[in-house]
Design a protein around this motif. Structure first.
Motif, PDB file in Angstrom:
ATOM      1  N   ASP A   1      33.046 -35.827  17.440  1.00 51.72           N
ATOM      2  CA  ASP A   1      32.401 -34.747  17.409  1.00 51.72           C
ATOM      3  C   ASP A   1      33.328 -33.676  17.860  1.00 51.72           C
ATOM      4  OD1 ASP A   1      29.204 -33.272  18.364  1.00 51.72           O
ATOM      5  OD2 ASP A   1      31.099 -32.318  17.566  1.00 51.72           O
ATOM      6  N   GLU A   2      34.111 -32.890  17.194  1.00 48.21           N
ATOM      7  CA  GLU A   2      35.027 -32.040  17.523  1.00 48.21           C
ATOM      8  C   GLU A   2      34.453 -30.810  18.347  1.00 48.21           C
ATOM      9  OE1 GLU A   2      38.538 -32.984  14.232  1.00 48.21           O
ATOM     10  OE2 GLU A   2      37.928 -30.814  14.608  1.00 48.21           O
ATOM     11  N   GLN A   3      33.247 -30.477  18.403  1.00 47.80           N
ATOM     12  CA  GLN A   3      32.696 -29.718  19.152  1.00 47.80           C
ATOM     13  C   GLN A   3      33.090 -29.849  20.892  1.00 47.80           C
ATOM     14  OE1 GLN A   3      31.899 -26.872  17.730  1.00 47.80           O
ATOM     15  NE2 GLN A   3      32.089 -27.958  16.016  1.00 47.80           N
ATOM     16  N   PHE A   4      33.256 -31.235  21.069  1.00 44.78           N
ATOM     17  CA  PHE A   4      33.792 -31.548  22.597  1.00 44.78           C
ATOM     18  C   PHE A   4      35.187 -31.099  22.706  1.00 44.78           C
ATOM     19  CE2 PHE A   4      29.688 -33.976  21.890  1.00 44.78           C
ATOM     20  CZ  PHE A   4      29.171 -33.710  23.130  1.00 44.78           C
ATOM     21  N   GLU A   5      35.395 -31.089  23.990  1.00 49.39           N
ATOM     22  CA  GLU A   5      36.809 -31.080  24.354  1.00 49.39           C
ATOM     23  C   GLU A   5      37.563 -32.326  24.003  1.00 49.39           C
ATOM     24  OE1 GLU A   5      36.947 -27.305  27.666  1.00 49.39           O
ATOM     25  OE2 GLU A   5      37.973 -29.143  27.748  1.00 49.39           O
ATOM     26  N   LEU A   6      38.955 -32.510  23.837  1.00 50.25           N
ATOM     27  CA  LEU A   6      39.577 -33.912  23.523  1.00 50.25           C
ATOM     28  C   LEU A   6      39.576 -34.538  24.860  1.00 50.25           C
ATOM     29  CD1 LEU A   6      42.903 -32.671  21.697  1.00 50.25           C
ATOM     30  CD2 LEU A   6      40.953 -33.671  20.782  1.00 50.25           C
TER      31      LEU A   6
ATOM     32  N   PRO B   1      36.949 -27.403  14.279  1.00 47.03           N
ATOM     33  CA  PRO B   1      37.889 -26.415  15.393  1.00 47.03           C
ATOM     34  C   PRO B   1      39.424 -26.673  15.153  1.00 47.03           C
ATOM     35  CG  PRO B   1      36.414 -27.226  16.665  1.00 47.03           C
ATOM     36  CD  PRO B   1      36.153 -28.086  15.579  1.00 47.03           C
ATOM     37  N   TYR B   2      39.654 -28.183  14.948  1.00 48.41           N
ATOM     38  CA  TYR B   2      41.079 -28.368  14.868  1.00 48.41           C
ATOM     39  C   TYR B   2      41.730 -27.778  13.462  1.00 48.41           C
ATOM     40  CZ  TYR B   2      45.597 -30.915  14.386  1.00 48.41           C
ATOM     41  OH  TYR B   2      46.894 -31.406  14.594  1.00 48.41           O
ATOM     42  N   ASN B   3      40.849 -28.085  12.450  1.00 44.50           N
ATOM     43  CA  ASN B   3      41.320 -27.549  11.145  1.00 44.50           C
ATOM     44  C   ASN B   3      41.601 -25.971  11.067  1.00 44.50           C
ATOM     45  OD1 ASN B   3      41.708 -30.121  10.247  1.00 44.50           O
ATOM     46  ND2 ASN B   3      39.824 -30.098   9.018  1.00 44.50           N
ATOM     47  N   GLN B   4      40.442 -25.384  11.961  1.00 45.39           N
ATOM     48  CA  GLN B   4      40.542 -24.063  12.038  1.00 45.39           C
ATOM     49  C   GLN B   4      41.765 -23.501  12.578  1.00 45.39           C
ATOM     50  OE1 GLN B   4      36.601 -22.187  12.909  1.00 45.39           O
ATOM     51  NE2 GLN B   4      35.478 -24.013  12.344  1.00 45.39           N
ATOM     52  N   ALA B   5      42.219 -24.011  13.773  1.00 45.12           N
ATOM     53  CA  ALA B   5      43.243 -23.601  14.427  1.00 45.12           C
ATOM     54  C   ALA B   5      44.499 -23.854  13.637  1.00 45.12           C
ATOM     55  CB  ALA B   5      43.247 -24.491  15.888  1.00 45.12           C
ATOM     56  N   TYR B   6      44.633 -25.025  13.008  1.00 43.62           N
ATOM     57  CA  TYR B   6      45.857 -25.087  12.154  1.00 43.62           C
ATOM     58  C   TYR B   6      45.905 -24.382  10.899  1.00 43.62           C
ATOM     59  CZ  TYR B   6      49.320 -27.931  10.223  1.00 43.62           C
ATOM     60  OH  TYR B   6      50.806 -28.447   9.815  1.00 43.62           O
ATOM     61  N   VAL B   7      44.858 -24.081  10.395  1.00 42.39           N
ATOM     62  CA  VAL B   7      45.073 -22.780   9.062  1.00 42.39           C
ATOM     63  C   VAL B   7      45.360 -21.545  10.012  1.00 42.39           C
ATOM     64  CG1 VAL B   7      43.678 -21.692   7.404  1.00 42.39           C
ATOM     65  CG2 VAL B   7      43.221 -24.072   7.707  1.00 42.39           C
ATOM     66  N   MET B   8      44.806 -21.166  11.044  1.00 42.57           N
ATOM     67  CA  MET B   8      45.161 -19.975  11.587  1.00 42.57           C
ATOM     68  C   MET B   8      46.811 -19.896  11.662  1.00 42.57           C
ATOM     69  SD  MET B   8      42.518 -18.315  11.253  1.00 42.57           S
ATOM     70  CE  MET B   8      43.638 -16.810  11.957  1.00 42.57           C
ATOM     71  N   LEU B   9      47.129 -20.974  12.320  1.00 44.31           N
ATOM     72  CA  LEU B   9      48.680 -21.213  12.409  1.00 44.31           C
ATOM     73  C   LEU B   9      49.317 -21.063  11.234  1.00 44.31           C
ATOM     74  CD1 LEU B   9      51.100 -21.975  14.159  1.00 44.31           C
ATOM     75  CD2 LEU B   9      50.692 -24.388  13.764  1.00 44.31           C
TER      76      LEU B   9
END
Length: 599
Positions: free
Chosen positions: A46-51, A236-244
Motif C-alpha cells: 500500500d503506497e499510502q504508507f511511508e516506505l 504516490p511514487y508514480n505521481q512523483a516520477y511523472v512530476m520529475l
C-alpha cells in the motif's frame, strides 16, 4: 524506468496460487498466521504508507512465511521487500533480495504454468537490477531469457514488459528512435488490456525519450497519459516520477518557473514517502534550474541536499550527474580548477560504464523473437512425432520399421532445412552486426574527438586567463616600482636608505613571478605536452630563459608584453628573440611564431 513495478498483477496471482499450493490446515494457529501474512503483505504494497512503514510490514510478512516454512509465501514476501528497497533507491540491497528469491524459486522447481511465470518474472527483475547497477551486458542477457520464457508460455504482458526494458537499453546506447518504435508497438499491445502498471512503464519511457529528441508535443501527450494512470492507480511514487518528468520537459523548453514548481512538488512527495532516488534526481535538476537562472547560491544549496541523499544511495548514474552539475556550478563561479576536477571525475566514472556497455553485442529484437518462435515450433513438432511413435508401437513390426524410417528421413530433411535457413539468417545477422559495430565505432571516435577538443579548449581558456592575470600583476608591480623610483628621485632620502630600497626593488622583481611561472608551466605543458620536448630536439643548447620566452611567443604574446611579464627591457627581449632564431637556424623570411606553433 527507475522502479520495479512491472509484474504486480502476476504478484497477486502468485500470492493466491502459493497459498493454495502450500496451505496445510493442520491447526487454527497456522490458519491465523496465514491470515496475518495476507494482511501484512497487502499493507507492505500500500503506497499510502511511508516506505519505512511498508518495510516493517514486509519484514513481518517474511517472518511469518519463514515460521510457516512455505517457500512460495517467502518468495512473495521477499518480492515485496525488494520492491520497497528499489523504491528507496537501494538497488544493491534489492539485488541481493531478488537473488535470494531466485535461489528459493530454483529449489521449488518449475513444473506448472505459474512456476514458469515466476521464473520469467524473477529473470526480468534480475535484469532490471543489473541495469540499475550499470552492468548492461548482464541486464540484456536476463531480459532475453525472460522474453524467451514469456513467449514460450504465451504471456503477452510479460513479453511487453521485457520489450519495454530492452528499449531502455537501446536508448542508453543512443538508439532512441528504435527504442521509441519498440515502445509504441508495446503500447498498442496492452492499451486495451487493463494493465495499468505496464502501460505506465511504457508511457513514462516514451515521455522521457520524446524529451530527449526534442519532440515536446508527443512528450506532453504521453506524460499526461502517464499522470492519469498514476492518479487512477493512486500511486504516490508514480505521481512523483511523472512530476520529475514534466520538470525535465519544462527545463528543455526553458520554462524555468514551471520546472521549479514541478521539482518542488516531486521533492515534497519523495521526502514525505521516502523515495530516495526521485528526491536525489529532483535536487540535481533543481540545481540546474537555479544555475541557469543565475541563482548560484540556491543552486549550491540544492547540490548540498543532493549530496546528502547521494551518499546514502550509492547510485552510480546519478552520482555522475551530481559531479557534472557540481562542475558546471564551479564553472559559473569562474572557479575553473574545481570545475575541471569534478568534470574529470565524472568522465572517468562515465567511461567505466561505457566499457561495460561495449561488451554488449546487439541483434535485432524481431529476429531474436523469430528464432525463439521457430525453435518452439520445432519442439512442438518433435513432441508430435514422439506421440505418433507411441500410437503405432502396437502395430505390426514391418509397419513400425517403415514409419520409423520415414520419421528419421523427415527429421533429416527438417534438420537440413533448418541448418541452411539458420546459416543464411546467421550470415545476414553477422553482416548487419558488423555494419552496426563499424557505425558505433565511428560514432565513438567522433565523440572522443569532440571530448578531446572540448578539454583542449577548456585548458586553453585556463592558460589564457592565467597569462592575462600574470600580465595584470606585472603591470601593477611596474607601477609600484615606478612610484618607488619617483620617490627616490624627488624626495630627499638618506643615501643608505636609498641604496637599501634599490636593492629591495632589484631582488623582488625576479622572485615575485617565480611561483607564477611554475604554475604557468604546468598549465602550458598540459595543453602542449610535446612542445618543450620538440624544442630541445631542435635546439639542445637553448637556455632555460630562452625556453620561457619561446613559451610566451607560442601563446602569441608581443615583445612588449613579454618584457612586462619578465621585468626586462624590450631590447633585451629582442636580443633573446634574435638568439632563439639563430639557434633554431631560421632565415629572415621565417616567422618565429609560425615555427613555434608547428612544434
Amino acid at each position: 524506468m527507475k522502479i520495479i513495478k512491472i509484474f504486480s498483477l502476476f504478484i497477486l496471482l502468485l500470492a493466491y496460487s502459493s497459498l493454495k499450493a502450500d496451505v496445510n490446515p493442520d491447526s487454527v494457529e497456522r490458519v491465523q498466521r496465514i491470515e496475518d501474512f495476507k494482511k501484512y503483505l497487502l499493507l507492505s504494497k500500500d503506497e499510502q504508507f511511508e516506505l519505512k512503514e511498508r518495510k516493517l510490514f514486509s519484514s513481518k510478512a517474511i517472518s511469518l512465511a519463514t515460521q510457516l516454512n512455505m517457500p512460495r509465501l517467502q518468495m512473495e514476501a521477499y518480492s515485496s521487500d525488494g520492491y520497497i528497497e528499489a523504491q528507496q533507491g537501494l538497488y544493491y540491497h534489492a539485488y541481493e533480495t531478488f537473488k535470494l528469491i531466485k535461489k528459493i524459486s530454483d529449489s521449488v522447481g518449475y513444473n506448472t504454468l505459474v512456476d514458469y511465470r515466476r521464473k520469467a518474472y524473477i529473470t526480468n527483475i534480475m535484469g532490471l537490477m543489473f541495469k540499475e547497477m550499470g552492468e548492461y551486458d548482464k541486464a540484456l542477457s536476463n531480459y532475453y531469457k525472460s522474453l524467451s520464457i514469456s513467449d514460450s508460455i504465451n504471456w503477452i504482458e510479460a513479453s511487453v514488459a521485457c520489450m519495454n526494458n530492452i528499449s531502455v537499453l537501446y536508448n542508453i546506447n543512443g538508439n532512441t528512435e528504435q527504442a521509441i518504435s519498440i515502445l509504441k508497438e508495446s503500447w498498442n499491445k496492452v492499451e486495451d488490456k487493463n494493465q495499468d502498471n505496464i502501460l505506465f512503464d511504457v508511457g513514462i519511457n516514451l515521455f522521457d525519450m520524446y524529451i530527449q529528441i526534442d519532440n515536446y508535443d508527443s512528450a506532453s501527450v504521453y506524460g499526461t497519459k502517464a499522470l492519469e494512470i498514476a492518479k487512477r492507480t493512486d500511486s504516490p511514487y508514480n505521481q512523483a516520477y511523472v512530476m520529475l518528468g514534466f520538470a525535465k520537459l519544462y527545463l528543455a523548453q526553458q520554462k524555468y518557473y514551471n520546472a521549479e514548481s514541478s521539482l518542488k512538488e516531486a521533492i515534497g512527495l519523495a521526502t514525505q514517502k521516502g523515495f530516495g532516488e526521485i528526491k536525489l534526481e529532483s535536487y540535481l535538476l533543481l540545481a540546474e534550474v537555479y544555475r541557469k537562472t543565475k541563482k548560484l547560491s540556491l543552486s549550491k544549496s540544492s547540490l548540498e541536499n543532493a549530496y546528502s541523499t547521494d551518499t546514502s544511495l550509492d547510485i552510480l548514474s546519478l552520482h555522475i550527474k551530481y559531479l557534472f552539475q557540481l562542475s558546471k556550478l564551479h564553472e559559473a563561479k569562474n572557479n575553473y580548477k574545481l570545475a575541471h576536477k569534478y568534470y574529470q571525475k565524472g568522465i572517468r566514472l562515465k567511461d567505466s560504464i561505457n566499457k561495460s556497455w561495449e561488451k554488449v553485442k546487439y541483434s535485432e529484437i524481431e529476429n531474436l523473437s523469430q528464432i525463439k518462435l521457430q525453435k518452439q515450433r520445432n519442439e512442438v513438432l518433435e513432441k508430435d512425432l514422439s506421440i505418433n511413435k507411441l500410437q503405432i508401437r502396437n502395430q505390426r513390426f514391418i509397419l513400425v520399421i517403415s514409419i520409423v524410417f520415414l520419421i528419421i528421413l523427415l527429421l533429416f530433411v527438417i534438420i537440413l532445412f533448418r541448418k541452411r535457413k539458420y546459416e543464411k539468417k546467421t550470415n545476414q545477422l553477422l553482416r548487419e552486426q558488423n555494419k552496426k559495430i563499424k557505425t558505433q565505432e565511428r560514432i565513438i571516435r567522433i565523440k572522443n574527438e569532440e571530448s578531446l577538443k572540448l578539454e583542449l579548449d577548456y585548458k586553453n581558456r585556463q592558460l589564457t586567463s592565467f597569462s592575462l592575470s600574470a600580465l595584470k600583476l606585472s603591470k601593477a608591480l611596474d607601477n609600484v616600482f615606478q612610484s618607488l623610483r619617483d620617490i627616490l628621485s624627488t624626495q630627499n632620502i638618506k643615501p643608505s636608505t636609498r641604496k637599501n630600497l634599490e636593492v629591495i626593488i632589484q631582488n623582488f622583481k625576479p622572485h615575485s613571478t617565480e611561483n607564477e611561472w611554475e604554475e604557468f608551466r604546468s598549465y602550458f605543458e598540459a595543453v602542449h605536452p610535446s612542445f618543450y620536448k620538440n624544442l630541445k630536439r631542435k635546439a639542445p643548447n637553448m637556455t632555460f630563459n630562452e625556453q620561457k620566452i619561446c613559451a610566451y611567443i607560442r601563446l602569441g604574446m608581443t615583445t612588449k608584453e613579454i618584457a612586462s611579464i619578465t621585468f626586462r627591457q624590450i631590447r633585451s627581449i629582442e636580443s633573446t628573440r634574435f638568439r632563439i632564431r639563430k639557434k633554431l637556424k631560421l632565415t629572415a623570411n621565417d616567422n618565429l611564431y609560425d615555427y613555434l606553433e608547428s612544434l
